[in-house]
Design a protein around this motif. Structure first.
Motif, PDB file in Angstrom:
ATOM      1  N   LEU A 148       1.878 -11.032  -0.935  1.00  0.00           N
ATOM      2  CA  LEU A 148       1.564  -9.614  -1.107  1.00  0.00           C
ATOM      3  C   LEU A 148       0.383  -9.227  -0.220  1.00  0.00           C
ATOM      4  O   LEU A 148      -0.373  -8.306  -0.529  1.00  0.00           O
ATOM      5  CB  LEU A 148       1.280  -9.303  -2.580  1.00  0.00           C
ATOM      6  N   GLY A 149       0.257  -9.932   0.902  1.00  0.00           N
ATOM      7  CA  GLY A 149      -0.833  -9.701   1.826  1.00  0.00           C
ATOM      8  C   GLY A 149      -0.400  -8.986   3.089  1.00  0.00           C
ATOM      9  O   GLY A 149       0.578  -8.234   3.107  1.00  0.00           O
ATOM     10  N   GLY A 155       1.828  -4.999   3.447  1.00  0.00           N
ATOM     11  CA  GLY A 155       1.046  -4.836   4.665  1.00  0.00           C
ATOM     12  C   GLY A 155       1.738  -3.929   5.653  1.00  0.00           C
ATOM     13  O   GLY A 155       1.090  -3.115   6.335  1.00  0.00           O
ATOM     14  N   ALA A 156       3.070  -4.027   5.733  1.00  0.00           N
ATOM     15  CA  ALA A 156       3.829  -3.166   6.643  1.00  0.00           C
ATOM     16  C   ALA A 156       3.754  -1.708   6.213  1.00  0.00           C
ATOM     17  O   ALA A 156       3.580  -0.805   7.044  1.00  0.00           O
ATOM     18  CB  ALA A 156       5.286  -3.630   6.709  1.00  0.00           C
ATOM     19  N   SER A 176       1.016  -2.326  -4.857  1.00  0.00           N
ATOM     20  CA  SER A 176       0.119  -2.218  -3.704  1.00  0.00           C
ATOM     21  C   SER A 176      -1.302  -2.661  -4.036  1.00  0.00           C
ATOM     22  O   SER A 176      -2.049  -3.070  -3.131  1.00  0.00           O
ATOM     23  CB  SER A 176       0.102  -0.781  -3.174  1.00  0.00           C
ATOM     24  N   LEU A 177      -1.681  -2.615  -5.298  1.00  0.00           N
ATOM     25  CA  LEU A 177      -3.016  -3.069  -5.677  1.00  0.00           C
ATOM     26  C   LEU A 177      -3.195  -4.560  -5.394  1.00  0.00           C
ATOM     27  O   LEU A 177      -4.316  -5.034  -5.203  1.00  0.00           O
ATOM     28  CB  LEU A 177      -3.282  -2.766  -7.149  1.00  0.00           C
ATOM     29  N   HIS A 178      -2.101  -5.306  -5.354  1.00  0.00           N
ATOM     30  CA  HIS A 178      -2.208  -6.724  -5.029  1.00  0.00           C
ATOM     31  C   HIS A 178      -2.650  -6.949  -3.580  1.00  0.00           C
ATOM     32  O   HIS A 178      -3.293  -7.961  -3.289  1.00  0.00           O
ATOM     33  CB  HIS A 178      -0.882  -7.429  -5.293  1.00  0.00           C
ATOM     34  N   LEU A 179      -2.304  -6.033  -2.684  1.00  0.00           N
ATOM     35  CA  LEU A 179      -2.779  -6.172  -1.303  1.00  0.00           C
ATOM     36  C   LEU A 179      -4.306  -6.200  -1.266  1.00  0.00           C
ATOM     37  O   LEU A 179      -4.906  -6.918  -0.459  1.00  0.00           O
ATOM     38  CB  LEU A 179      -2.225  -5.034  -0.442  1.00  0.00           C
TER      39      LEU A 179
END
Length: 276
Positions: A148-149, A155-156, A176-179
């Motif tokens: 999830l990076g 990321g994309a 998205s919070l995991h990014l």
């Protein structure tokens, strides 16, 4: 008393436009279908409405995670007997992007996954599916040990200046919070594993090391983000929807976690939730 009219492709599309979704957007959708109320045409109508608003230049992205394709040694809800662990590791069919169903992501996400022309990333635990102009860009690269990076669909979406729509669900499902977790200075890491389908049709248990996820403070984080006025909240069908810039959300969350999380806080090794 008069009954409300059923929601339709046209009315849902009108609601999505009023919320602020525009033609050509890259939209990451997390959703709870039942929150919408009665929809004429069901789940199919919801997907049509989203695609109609985004148009041919837009891109619809959904999580298609497979949370059961993880090491059974860590299962808690419910756990399975230890004697079963080697059987599950050795005999579970390997993840196949073309046919492995998503789990716990909701029926809208599953409809998008099976929609004609949909593409899906090949991560065996936290894949995403996409439809539209930038689908290949979003799902074409998904590194196992960067789930999830930066080298993931999240990321994309960030690089494409995408947007997040929470449709009838809260920030606990806001993947998205995991990014932001992956962007922390020294995130906790642990070994994980999944069954992966091989080119010859066999399955192989594969392990790697990646960041440990933790959604326990996502609701609080999301509330603080909304308090800045950066999210648009409004009705879509019978649901409460939240629309936000994904880069703005991730940038806020990255700083928020650095300021509010303490080293050693509890974390979960289970794949994150992405819908209802």
């Amino acid at each position: 008393m008069d009954q409300p009219s059923p929601h339709t492709v046209r009315s849902l599309a009108s609601d999505l436009r009023a919320l602020g979704i525009a033609t050509g957007d890259v939209l990451l959708l997390h959703s709870s279908y039942r929150s919408l109320g009665f929809v004429a045409g069901g789940v199919q109508a919801v997907v049509h409405a989203g695609l109609d608003v985004l148009g041919p230049e837009g891109t619809l992205v959904v999580p298609t995670h497979t949370s059961e394709n993880t090491d059974p040694a860590g299962w808690q809800h419910p756990p399975v007997p230890e004697a079963w662990w080697p059987v599950i590791r050795e005999q579970a069919p390997g993840f196949d992007p073309s046919c492995t169903p998503s789990q716990w992501m909701g029926v809208i996400a599953e409809a998008v996954r099976t929609w004609p022309g949909a593409l899906r990333s090949d991560h065996p635990q936290v894949s995403f599916a996409a439809l539209g102009r930038n689908a290949a860009t979003v799902v074409g690269r998904h590194q196992f040990d960067d789930a999830l990076g930066e080298h993931s669909p999240l990321g994309a979406v960030y690089r494409l200046d995408g947007r997040v729509l929470l449709l009838g669900c809260g920030h606990r499902a806001n993947t998205s919070l995991h990014l932001a977790e992956w962007r922390q200075a020294s995130p906790s890491r642990a070994a994980t594993g999944s069954s992966v389908r091989q080119p010859d049709g066999t399955s192989r248990w594969t392990t790697w090391v990646d960041v440990v996820t933790d959604e326990s403070d996502f609701d609080r984080l999301g509330a603080d983000f909304e308090a800045t006025g950066a999210a648009v909240v409004g009705p879509v069908g019978g649901a409460t929807a939240r629309l936000m810039s994904q880069p703005a959300l991730v940038d806020f969350a990255t700083a928020w976690m650095a300021a509010n999380r303490r080293a050693g806080d509890s974390a979960s090794t289970a794949p994150p939730a992405g819908g209802e």
